[in-house]
Design an enzyme around this catalytic site. Structure first.
Site, PDB file in Angstrom:
ATOM      1  N   ASP A  36       0.816  -1.227   0.000  1.00  0.00           N
ATOM      2  CA  ASP A  36       0.000   0.000   0.000  1.00  0.00           C
ATOM      3  C   ASP A  36       0.846   1.272   0.000  1.00  0.00           C
ATOM      4  O   ASP A  36       0.320   2.377   0.090  1.00  0.00           O
ATOM      5  CB  ASP A  36      -0.956   0.006   1.204  1.00  0.00           C
ATOM      6  CG  ASP A  36      -0.194  -0.024   2.527  1.00  0.00           C
ATOM      7  OD1 ASP A  36       1.052   0.006   2.507  1.00  0.00           O
ATOM      8  OD2 ASP A  36      -0.846  -0.085   3.583  1.00  0.00           O
ATOM      9  N   GLU A  38       3.202   2.152   2.222  1.00  0.00           N
ATOM     10  CA  GLU A  38       3.809   2.523   3.503  1.00  0.00           C
ATOM     11  C   GLU A  38       5.249   2.016   3.576  1.00  0.00           C
ATOM     12  O   GLU A  38       5.574   0.951   3.049  1.00  0.00           O
ATOM     13  CB  GLU A  38       3.008   1.924   4.664  1.00  0.00           C
ATOM     14  CG  GLU A  38       1.708   2.643   4.920  1.00  0.00           C
ATOM     15  CD  GLU A  38       0.976   2.099   6.140  1.00  0.00           C
ATOM     16  OE1 GLU A  38       1.534   1.238   6.851  1.00  0.00           O
ATOM     17  OE2 GLU A  38      -0.159   2.538   6.361  1.00  0.00           O
ATOM     18  N   ASP A 168      20.643  36.593  -6.450  1.00  0.00           N
ATOM     19  CA  ASP A 168      19.469  37.266  -5.870  1.00  0.00           C
ATOM     20  C   ASP A 168      19.883  37.921  -4.558  1.00  0.00           C
ATOM     21  O   ASP A 168      21.020  37.750  -4.086  1.00  0.00           O
ATOM     22  CB  ASP A 168      18.282  36.306  -5.689  1.00  0.00           C
ATOM     23  CG  ASP A 168      18.610  35.101  -4.820  1.00  0.00           C
ATOM     24  OD1 ASP A 168      19.535  35.183  -3.996  1.00  0.00           O
ATOM     25  OD2 ASP A 168      17.919  34.076  -4.965  1.00  0.00           O
ATOM     26  N   LYS A 191      16.644  39.931  -8.352  1.00  0.00           N
ATOM     27  CA  LYS A 191      15.684  38.945  -8.883  1.00  0.00           C
ATOM     28  C   LYS A 191      14.379  38.997  -8.103  1.00  0.00           C
ATOM     29  O   LYS A 191      14.379  39.218  -6.908  1.00  0.00           O
ATOM     30  CB  LYS A 191      16.303  37.541  -8.743  1.00  0.00           C
ATOM     31  CG  LYS A 191      15.366  36.392  -9.009  1.00  0.00           C
ATOM     32  CD  LYS A 191      15.934  35.060  -8.512  1.00  0.00           C
ATOM     33  CE  LYS A 191      15.341  34.658  -7.182  1.00  0.00           C
ATOM     34  NZ  LYS A 191      15.749  33.308  -6.728  1.00  0.00           N
ATOM     35  N   ARG A 193      10.980  36.493  -7.525  1.00  0.00           N
ATOM     36  CA  ARG A 193      10.408  35.171  -7.838  1.00  0.00           C
ATOM     37  C   ARG A 193       8.931  35.329  -8.159  1.00  0.00           C
ATOM     38  O   ARG A 193       8.167  35.904  -7.379  1.00  0.00           O
ATOM     39  CB  ARG A 193      10.613  34.204  -6.665  1.00  0.00           C
ATOM     40  CG  ARG A 193      10.120  32.806  -6.975  1.00  0.00           C
ATOM     41  CD  ARG A 193      10.615  31.765  -5.991  1.00  0.00           C
ATOM     42  NE  ARG A 193      12.021  31.423  -6.147  1.00  0.00           N
ATOM     43  CZ  ARG A 193      12.512  30.677  -7.135  1.00  0.00           C
ATOM     44  NH1 ARG A 193      11.718  30.217  -8.074  1.00  0.00           N
ATOM     45  NH2 ARG A 193      13.793  30.409  -7.185  1.00  0.00           N
ATOM     46  N   ASP A 217      25.477  30.306  -5.384  1.00  0.00           N
ATOM     47  CA  ASP A 217      24.166  30.200  -4.736  1.00  0.00           C
ATOM     48  C   ASP A 217      24.243  29.061  -3.732  1.00  0.00           C
ATOM     49  O   ASP A 217      25.144  28.209  -3.815  1.00  0.00           O
ATOM     50  CB  ASP A 217      23.056  29.945  -5.762  1.00  0.00           C
ATOM     51  CG  ASP A 217      21.706  30.515  -5.295  1.00  0.00           C
ATOM     52  OD1 ASP A 217      21.562  30.829  -4.094  1.00  0.00           O
ATOM     53  OD2 ASP A 217      20.801  30.634  -6.134  1.00  0.00           O
ATOM     54  N   THR A 222      15.440  24.314 -10.066  1.00  0.00           N
ATOM     55  CA  THR A 222      15.076  24.200 -11.491  1.00  0.00           C
ATOM     56  C   THR A 222      16.121  24.862 -12.384  1.00  0.00           C
ATOM     57  O   THR A 222      16.068  24.722 -13.604  1.00  0.00           O
ATOM     58  CB  THR A 222      13.739  24.900 -11.762  1.00  0.00           C
ATOM     59  OG1 THR A 222      13.910  26.309 -11.521  1.00  0.00           O
ATOM     60  CG2 THR A 222      12.633  24.351 -10.893  1.00  0.00           C
ATOM     61  N   GLY A 224      16.222  28.032 -12.771  1.00  0.00           N
ATOM     62  CA  GLY A 224      15.633  29.286 -13.255  1.00  0.00           C
ATOM     63  C   GLY A 224      16.387  30.517 -12.768  1.00  0.00           C
ATOM     64  O   GLY A 224      16.588  31.471 -13.528  1.00  0.00           O
ATOM     65  N   THR A 225      16.814  30.492 -11.522  1.00  0.00           N
ATOM     66  CA  THR A 225      17.530  31.651 -10.952  1.00  0.00           C
ATOM     67  C   THR A 225      18.844  31.875 -11.686  1.00  0.00           C
ATOM     68  O   THR A 225      19.189  32.996 -12.069  1.00  0.00           O
ATOM     69  CB  THR A 225      17.794  31.394  -9.446  1.00  0.00           C
ATOM     70  OG1 THR A 225      16.539  31.251  -8.797  1.00  0.00           O
ATOM     71  CG2 THR A 225      18.590  32.516  -8.808  1.00  0.00           C
TER      72      THR A 225
HETATM   73  C1  R5P Z   1      16.570  31.271  -3.741  1.00  0.00           C
HETATM   74  O1  R5P Z   1      15.998  31.824  -2.886  1.00  0.00           O
HETATM   75  C2  R5P Z   1      17.665  30.251  -3.619  1.00  0.00           C
HETATM   76  O2  R5P Z   1      18.848  30.784  -3.089  1.00  0.00           O
HETATM   77  C3  R5P Z   1      17.952  29.687  -4.973  1.00  0.00           C
HETATM   78  O3  R5P Z   1      18.378  30.747  -5.809  1.00  0.00           O
HETATM   79  C4  R5P Z   1      16.736  29.080  -5.574  1.00  0.00           C
HETATM   80  O4  R5P Z   1      16.069  28.314  -4.633  1.00  0.00           O
HETATM   81  C5  R5P Z   1      17.126  28.237  -6.744  1.00  0.00           C
HETATM   82  O5  R5P Z   1      15.965  27.739  -7.313  1.00  0.00           O
HETATM   83  P1  R5P Z   1      15.832  27.635  -8.881  1.00  0.00           P
HETATM   84  O6  R5P Z   1      17.070  26.941  -9.364  1.00  0.00           O
HETATM   85  O7  R5P Z   1      14.584  26.798  -9.093  1.00  0.00           O
HETATM   86  O8  R5P Z   1      15.653  29.020  -9.402  1.00  0.00           O
END
Ligand code: R5P
Length: 312
Positions: A36, A38, A168, A191, A193, A217, A222, A224-225
């Site tokens: 199931d 678990e 960011d 940046k 979001r 970072d 993803t 994206g940043t």
């Molecule tokens: C943002 O607040 C974090 O420091 C990272 O920049 C962010 O979480 C990265 O996420 P993604 O790669 O999806 O933009």
């Protein structure tokens, strides 16, 4: 007191290297799914009176890896472990440390409470998204940093006119730490979001024209940043030879495809997250194993971690 190390399934290869460095073998345990769905956990050796360390990043699938950690901890506690420490190299849910829009949980707090309720007495984490987690956590949290080893790995790629870029506002302090260590200036990408997968860039503070950039970072999810930062930096006239450094490379969704077409010459990350060896990316992986083994050894022998905990 005997030292025993177990690992969940999130990053077995890292846990194996850590225990090898300690001259130990990983503790034997079973993780099985019932039909199931678990999860059933069983510790297959005695831990009564032991100093136990559980290695488990709560990486994607976050909820499954978190529950594994909780069940492993509960099993160890009920089996008589005297000391129980969770080594969580990547701590999921750390980004949700406040109610940004109201009517939301403070997930970082709840996760830390759940870990405490499972019997864990002490947490060890690496480059948390927010340092406030240490204050949120009601059990002692040792917050390690991979910045010294990542900065050392990035050093050979740093040209005379390079600049450390924070993608960011949240990563500015982290960028300052890299900049201090590499003797470079800092630039900041402004940046915003829009959603979990979408970001937009308002502008860049600092001088990047004609310079090579080192984008740093705490985590890449993803991508994206980083993508948005690279596009803005290129538009602002930086050189195309880009190095990206991050403690935790989750690389979810289309991050790999995104990065393949960006002018990234090097992507320097740790092995906090288990990932396939053959990703089509210019990856340079710095292992956390020596740091984690050293920390376990020192905690087991009640020795200071002072020089390993630097988040100023
Ligand atoms: C943002 O607040 C974090 O420091 C990272 O920049 C962010 O979480 C990265 O996420 P993604 O790669 O999806 O933009």
């Amino acid at each position: 007191m005997k030292l025993t190390v177990f690992s969940g399934s999130a990053n077995l290869s890292l846990a194996k290297v850590v225990t090898e460095k300690l001259g130990l073998q990983l503790g034997s345990r079973v993780l099985q799914r019932f039909p199931d769905g678990e999860l059933h956990v069983e510790i297959q050796e005695s831990v009564r009176g032991h100093d136990v360390y559980l290695i488990q990043p709560t990486s994607p699938p976050v909820d499954a890896h978190l529950l594994e950690l909780l069940l492993l901890a509960d099993a160890c506690r009920r089996a008589g472990a005297t000391q129980l420490t969770a080594i969580v190299p990547y701590f999921g849910y750390a980004r949700q440390d406040r109610r940004a829009r109201g009517r939301e949980p403070i997930s970082a707090r709840l996760v830390s409470d759940l870990i405490k309720a499972s019997g864990v007495q002490r947490l060890v984490a690496v480059d948390l998204h927010t340092t406030s987690l240490e204050g949120i956590s009601s059990i002692p949290l040792e917050h390690l940093s991979a910045v010294p080893i990542l900065a050392e790995a990035a050093q050979p790629w740093v040209m005379g006119n390079a600049v450390v870029v924070s993608p960011d506002l949240g990563a500015v302090k982290l960028a300052e730490r890299y900049a201090r260590s590499l003797h470079l200036p800092v630039a900041i990408v402004h940046k915003t979001r829009i959603s979990g997968a979408e970001v937009s860039v308002q502008g860049i503070v600092g001088d990047v024209r004609g310079r090579t950039v080192l984008i740093i970072d705490d985590m890449i999810s993803t991508g994206g940043t980083i993508e948005a930062a690279i596009q803005a930096l290129r538009a602002a006239g930086c050189l195309p030879d880009m190095t990206v450094v991050a403690s935790h490379a989750l690389l979810v969704d289309s991050a790999v495809e995104r990065f393949r077409i960006l002018p990234i010459r090097r992507l320097i990350v740790t092995d906090s997250i288990d990932r396939p060896m053959d990703l089509p990316l210019p990856l340079q992986v710095v292992s956390l194993a020596p740091l984690l083994a050293e920390v376990i050894e020192r905690l087991h022998n009640n020795r200071s971690l002072r020089d390993l905990i630097t988040h100023g």
